[in-house]
Write a protein that holds these residues in place. Sequence first.
Motif, short mmCIF file in Angstrom:
data_model
loop_
_atom_site.label_atom_id
_atom_site.label_comp_id
_atom_site.label_asym_id
_atom_site.label_seq_id
_atom_site.Cartn_x
_atom_site.Cartn_y
_atom_site.Cartn_z
N TYR A 7 0.78 -1.11 -0.16
CA TYR A 7 0.26 0.00 -0.10
C TYR A 7 0.80 1.15 0.00
O TYR A 7 1.79 1.42 0.89
N ILE A 8 0.66 2.13 -0.95
CA ILE A 8 1.39 3.40 -1.16
C ILE A 8 0.78 4.55 -0.54
O ILE A 8 -0.43 4.75 -0.74
N LEU A 9 1.14 5.17 0.64
CA LEU A 9 0.66 6.10 1.12
C LEU A 9 0.68 7.37 0.24
O LEU A 9 1.44 7.79 -0.47
N SER A 10 -0.64 8.21 0.24
CA SER A 10 -0.57 9.27 -0.30
C SER A 10 0.19 10.44 0.59
O SER A 10 0.51 10.58 1.48
N LYS A 11 0.42 11.57 -0.40
CA LYS A 11 1.09 12.78 0.39
C LYS A 11 0.42 13.12 1.51
O LYS A 11 0.98 13.52 2.64
N GLU A 12 -0.93 13.24 1.55
CA GLU A 12 -1.65 13.72 2.76
C GLU A 12 -1.68 12.67 3.96
O GLU A 12 -1.35 13.28 4.93
N GLU A 13 -1.57 11.53 3.62
CA GLU A 13 -1.36 10.42 4.57
C GLU A 13 0.04 10.29 5.34
O GLU A 13 0.16 10.33 6.52
N LYS A 14 0.97 10.76 4.51
CA LYS A 14 2.40 10.86 4.92
C LYS A 14 2.59 12.09 5.86
O LYS A 14 3.12 12.02 6.70
N ASN A 64 -7.69 17.77 3.82
CA ASN A 64 -8.17 16.57 3.10
C ASN A 64 -9.63 16.37 3.14
O ASN A 64 -10.43 15.96 1.97
N ARG A 67 -11.42 18.73 0.60
CA ARG A 67 -10.84 18.37 -0.53
C ARG A 67 -11.67 16.87 -1.10
O ARG A 67 -12.45 16.93 -2.15
N GLU A 68 -11.60 16.04 -0.25
CA GLU A 68 -12.32 14.86 -0.64
C GLU A 68 -13.93 15.03 -0.41
O GLU A 68 -14.55 14.08 -1.45
#
Length: 86
Positions: A7-14, A64, A67-68
């Motif tokens: 699973y690759i984290l999004s910039k917001e999750e990081k 976030n 935006r979402e």
Amino acid sequence: MAEEKEYILSKEEKAALNRISRITGHLRKVQSMVEDNRDCSEVLIQLSACKSAVNGLERVMLRNYIREYVYEDRKSTRLNSSHNVP
């Protein structure tokens, strides 16, 4: 055996996880300072750093969310309403 996908984290999750780590570190420092009976003014400075880190996390999460959910919902509402124009 099933292969696990990475699973690759999004910039917001990081950004959120980074801030959570920062908050955790500040709180550990506060705990250590209280256990060591450090000067109250030093503890208050560290608590201020905790508050700033929590505020930063709140900004990341709110940005976030907007935006979402808010922006995307308004966008889809406009698209749906434009299809109903005679």
